[in-house]
Design an enzyme around this catalytic site. Structure first.
Site, PDB file in Angstrom:
ATOM      1  N   CYS A 120      46.783 -97.612  21.415  1.00  0.00           N
ATOM      2  CA  CYS A 120      47.752 -98.567  21.971  1.00  0.00           C
ATOM      3  C   CYS A 120      47.164 -99.966  22.135  1.00  0.00           C
ATOM      4  O   CYS A 120      47.901-100.938  22.303  1.00  0.00           O
ATOM      5  CB  CYS A 120      48.289 -98.060  23.301  1.00  0.00           C
ATOM      6  SG  CYS A 120      48.974 -96.408  23.192  1.00  0.00           S
ATOM      7  N   HIS A 261      51.141-103.507  27.524  1.00  0.00           N
ATOM      8  CA  HIS A 261      51.489-102.340  26.712  1.00  0.00           C
ATOM      9  C   HIS A 261      52.545-101.532  27.465  1.00  0.00           C
ATOM     10  O   HIS A 261      52.442-101.328  28.673  1.00  0.00           O
ATOM     11  CB  HIS A 261      50.239-101.490  26.460  1.00  0.00           C
ATOM     12  CG  HIS A 261      50.559-100.158  25.865  1.00  0.00           C
ATOM     13  ND1 HIS A 261      51.378-100.033  24.761  1.00  0.00           N
ATOM     14  CD2 HIS A 261      50.214 -98.891  26.230  1.00  0.00           C
ATOM     15  CE1 HIS A 261      51.504 -98.752  24.471  1.00  0.00           C
ATOM     16  NE2 HIS A 261      50.813 -98.038  25.346  1.00  0.00           N
ATOM     17  N   ASN A 291      57.174 -95.600  24.362  1.00  0.00           N
ATOM     18  CA  ASN A 291      55.825 -96.080  24.049  1.00  0.00           C
ATOM     19  C   ASN A 291      55.644 -96.085  22.530  1.00  0.00           C
ATOM     20  O   ASN A 291      55.650 -95.027  21.906  1.00  0.00           O
ATOM     21  CB  ASN A 291      54.808 -95.136  24.726  1.00  0.00           C
ATOM     22  CG  ASN A 291      53.368 -95.521  24.446  1.00  0.00           C
ATOM     23  OD1 ASN A 291      53.080 -96.355  23.586  1.00  0.00           O
ATOM     24  ND2 ASN A 291      52.446 -94.896  25.173  1.00  0.00           N
TER      25      ASN A 291
HETATM   26  O1  UT7 Z   1      49.899 -95.289  25.803  1.00  0.00           O
HETATM   27  C1  UT7 Z   1      48.834 -94.774  26.531  1.00  0.00           C
HETATM   28  C2  UT7 Z   1      48.890 -93.304  26.588  1.00  0.00           C
HETATM   29  N1  UT7 Z   1      49.741 -92.662  27.526  1.00  0.00           N
HETATM   30  C3  UT7 Z   1      49.826 -92.968  28.824  1.00  0.00           C
HETATM   31  O2  UT7 Z   1      49.356 -93.954  29.294  1.00  0.00           O
HETATM   32  C4  UT7 Z   1      50.541 -91.970  29.726  1.00  0.00           C
HETATM   33  C5  UT7 Z   1      50.097 -92.131  31.136  1.00  0.00           C
HETATM   34  N2  UT7 Z   1      50.660 -91.120  31.997  1.00  0.00           N
HETATM   35  C6  UT7 Z   1      51.966 -91.089  32.372  1.00  0.00           C
HETATM   36  O3  UT7 Z   1      52.746 -91.946  31.979  1.00  0.00           O
HETATM   37  C7  UT7 Z   1      52.420 -90.003  33.313  1.00  0.00           C
HETATM   38  O4  UT7 Z   1      51.294 -89.292  33.791  1.00  0.00           O
HETATM   39  C8  UT7 Z   1      53.417 -88.992  32.657  1.00  0.00           C
HETATM   40  C9  UT7 Z   1      54.758 -89.696  32.428  1.00  0.00           C
HETATM   41  C10 UT7 Z   1      52.877 -88.506  31.344  1.00  0.00           C
HETATM   42  C11 UT7 Z   1      53.663 -87.829  33.589  1.00  0.00           C
HETATM   43  O5  UT7 Z   1      54.134 -88.290  34.846  1.00  0.00           O
HETATM   44  P1  UT7 Z   1      53.504 -87.709  36.185  1.00  0.00           P
HETATM   45  O6  UT7 Z   1      54.233 -88.314  37.312  1.00  0.00           O
HETATM   46  O7  UT7 Z   1      52.015 -87.922  36.104  1.00  0.00           O
HETATM   47  O8  UT7 Z   1      53.898 -86.187  36.099  1.00  0.00           O
HETATM   48  P2  UT7 Z   1      52.947 -84.916  36.054  1.00  0.00           P
HETATM   49  O9  UT7 Z   1      52.227 -84.830  34.763  1.00  0.00           O
HETATM   50  O10 UT7 Z   1      52.135 -84.908  37.314  1.00  0.00           O
HETATM   51  O11 UT7 Z   1      54.020 -83.751  36.126  1.00  0.00           O
HETATM   52  C12 UT7 Z   1      54.848 -83.538  37.276  1.00  0.00           C
HETATM   53  C13 UT7 Z   1      55.763 -82.383  37.004  1.00  0.00           C
HETATM   54  C14 UT7 Z   1      55.044 -81.150  36.450  1.00  0.00           C
HETATM   55  O12 UT7 Z   1      55.653 -79.996  36.993  1.00  0.00           O
HETATM   56  P3  UT7 Z   1      54.968 -79.225  38.233  1.00  0.00           P
HETATM   57  O13 UT7 Z   1      53.600 -78.827  37.739  1.00  0.00           O
HETATM   58  O14 UT7 Z   1      54.925 -80.219  39.344  1.00  0.00           O
HETATM   59  O15 UT7 Z   1      55.901 -78.100  38.461  1.00  0.00           O
HETATM   60  C15 UT7 Z   1      55.353 -81.207  34.975  1.00  0.00           C
HETATM   61  O16 UT7 Z   1      55.358 -79.941  34.350  1.00  0.00           O
HETATM   62  O17 UT7 Z   1      56.734 -82.746  36.033  1.00  0.00           O
HETATM   63  C16 UT7 Z   1      56.748 -81.761  34.989  1.00  0.00           C
HETATM   64  N3  UT7 Z   1      57.117 -82.430  33.738  1.00  0.00           N
HETATM   65  C17 UT7 Z   1      58.386 -82.618  33.353  1.00  0.00           C
HETATM   66  N4  UT7 Z   1      59.557 -82.251  33.909  1.00  0.00           N
HETATM   67  C18 UT7 Z   1      60.670 -82.596  33.256  1.00  0.00           C
HETATM   68  C19 UT7 Z   1      56.286 -83.003  32.827  1.00  0.00           C
HETATM   69  N5  UT7 Z   1      57.008 -83.523  31.832  1.00  0.00           N
HETATM   70  C20 UT7 Z   1      58.316 -83.312  32.137  1.00  0.00           C
HETATM   71  C21 UT7 Z   1      59.520 -83.639  31.500  1.00  0.00           C
HETATM   72  N6  UT7 Z   1      60.680 -83.274  32.098  1.00  0.00           N
HETATM   73  N7  UT7 Z   1      59.578 -84.319  30.351  1.00  0.00           N
END
Ligand code: UT7
Length: 334
Positions: A120, A261, A291
């Protein structure tokens, strides 16, 4: 942090352009194929929809359309370009580079053409490389493109990643000729390869060449530790911005616009908070693009320019973070 290009003369931005494929996929569309919802995606990421390329549309095709717009904006012909750098993690093939295919499709002369892979941060890395190369008077006009078909490396059964990414391309035409057009005055870039496993594609390279097992195991698609990346993104983008401003004798008050970004609106909000800058001064288009990795900054920049947001004299900071880890920041005077 490595200062790649201190003390380089300003480089002019002669033209910008972008292209987003016609097919728009909403969060509700994705909720039909994975266990997710519009509410979750919007709240956690700020994304409402993304553009996805057609099956027969490759990274180079997206790039060519963005590049043509940038050339038109610059008032130049393909034959005027004497350097091409393409930032991408989704080239048409492992080899040759996307750049040589784009060179041929655009009808450029037989100019040096190569890819940069800094995820990115790739577009800002490519700007840094271009600034150095344009010191050489053999090169006058450079075309720099960020182009991604991320839909080709996404596991469409993995809700934790497939909702995040989109396809698209953005391009700048840069020049070392004297003029009063907008200029890039400084830039920096850095990397920390010890955290490479936070975001990578496990197979398809020399470590794990393609096999039946790698395909069945979805090892040709993005695997990511989102939480760790989130924290690292905010920290590195804030540090890169602060270092860039400090060495130019500036503060955030001197900056009219930040073009970060577009990975997650919450990352941008946390960055804004850390820098103590209101969100109104951040260019954000993630709601409609997702993204797009190396394409994200030039797309956001080209759209903001087309909307007439930049005024003469504005200082603009472009700041990126990506897999690698990599980060970079660029200072523009409009
Ligand atoms: O371009 C550079 C590369 N990428 C990034 O910079 C990404 C950086 N990270 C992020 O943007 C965030 O960490 C994410 C958007 C990827 C995830 O958000 P989060 O608030 O960190 O969520 P999490 O990974 O802590 O997940 C929370 C919950 C989990 O369920 P449990 O374990 O709490 O029951 C996940 O399984 O949300 C669940 N979950 C979803 N639920 C519905 C994860 N993805 C989804 C989804 N829909 N698409």
């Amino acid at each position: 942090m490595t200062n790649l290009t201190n003390c380089i003369k300003p480089i002019i931005i002669e033209g910008v352009g972008c292209y987003l494929p016609g097919r728009v996929v909403t969060n509700d569309d994705l909720a039909k194929i994975v266990d997710t919802s519009d509410e979750w995606i919007r709240t956690r990421t700020g994304i409402g929809e993304r553009h996805l390329a057609a099956e027969d549309e490759a990274c180079s095709d997206l790039a060519v359309l963005a590049a043509r717009q940038a050339l038109e904006d610059a008032g130049l012909e393909p034959s005027d370009i004497d350097l091409l750098i393409v930032a991408t993690v989704t080239p048409d093939h492992i080899t040759p580079s996307a750049a040589v295919l784009i060179q041929a499709k655009l009808g450029l002369c037989s100019v040096p053409s190569f890819d940069v892979n800094a995820a990115c941060s790739g577009f800002l890395y490519a700007l840094e490389a271009t600034r150095s190369l344009l010191r050489d008077e053999r090169y006058r006009h450079a075309l720099v493109i960020g182009s991604e078909k991320l839909s080709s490396i996404v596991n469409w059964e993995d809700r934790t990643t497939c909702v995040l990414f989109g396809d698209g391309a953005g391009a700048f035409v840069l020049s070392n000729s004297a003029s009063d057009l907008p200029v890039i005055t400084d830039g920096l870039a850095g990397a920390d390869g010890s955290a490479a496993n936070l975001l990578y594609v496990p197979a398809g390279g020399s470590v794990q060449p393609a096999s039946k097992e790698t395909v069945e195991g979805h090892l040709h698609t993005v695997t990511m530790n989102g939480r760790e990346l989130f924290k690292a993104a905010v920290r590195h983008m804030a540090e890169a911005t602060e270092e860039l401003l400090k060495r130019n004798g500036l503060t955030t008050e001197d900056i009219a616009w930040f073009v970060p970004h577009q990975a997650n609106i919450r990352i941008v909000q946390a960055l804004a908070q850390q820098l103590n800058v209101p969100m109104e001064r951040f260019v954000c288009n993630i709601e409609h693009t997702g993204n797009t990795s190396a394409a994200s900054i030039p797309i956001a920049f080209a759209q903001a320019k087309a909307e007439g947001r930049f005024q003469k004299g504005d200082r603009i900071v472009l700041v990126a973070f990506g897999a690698g880890l990599t980060w970079a920041a660029t200072l523009v005077e409009w």
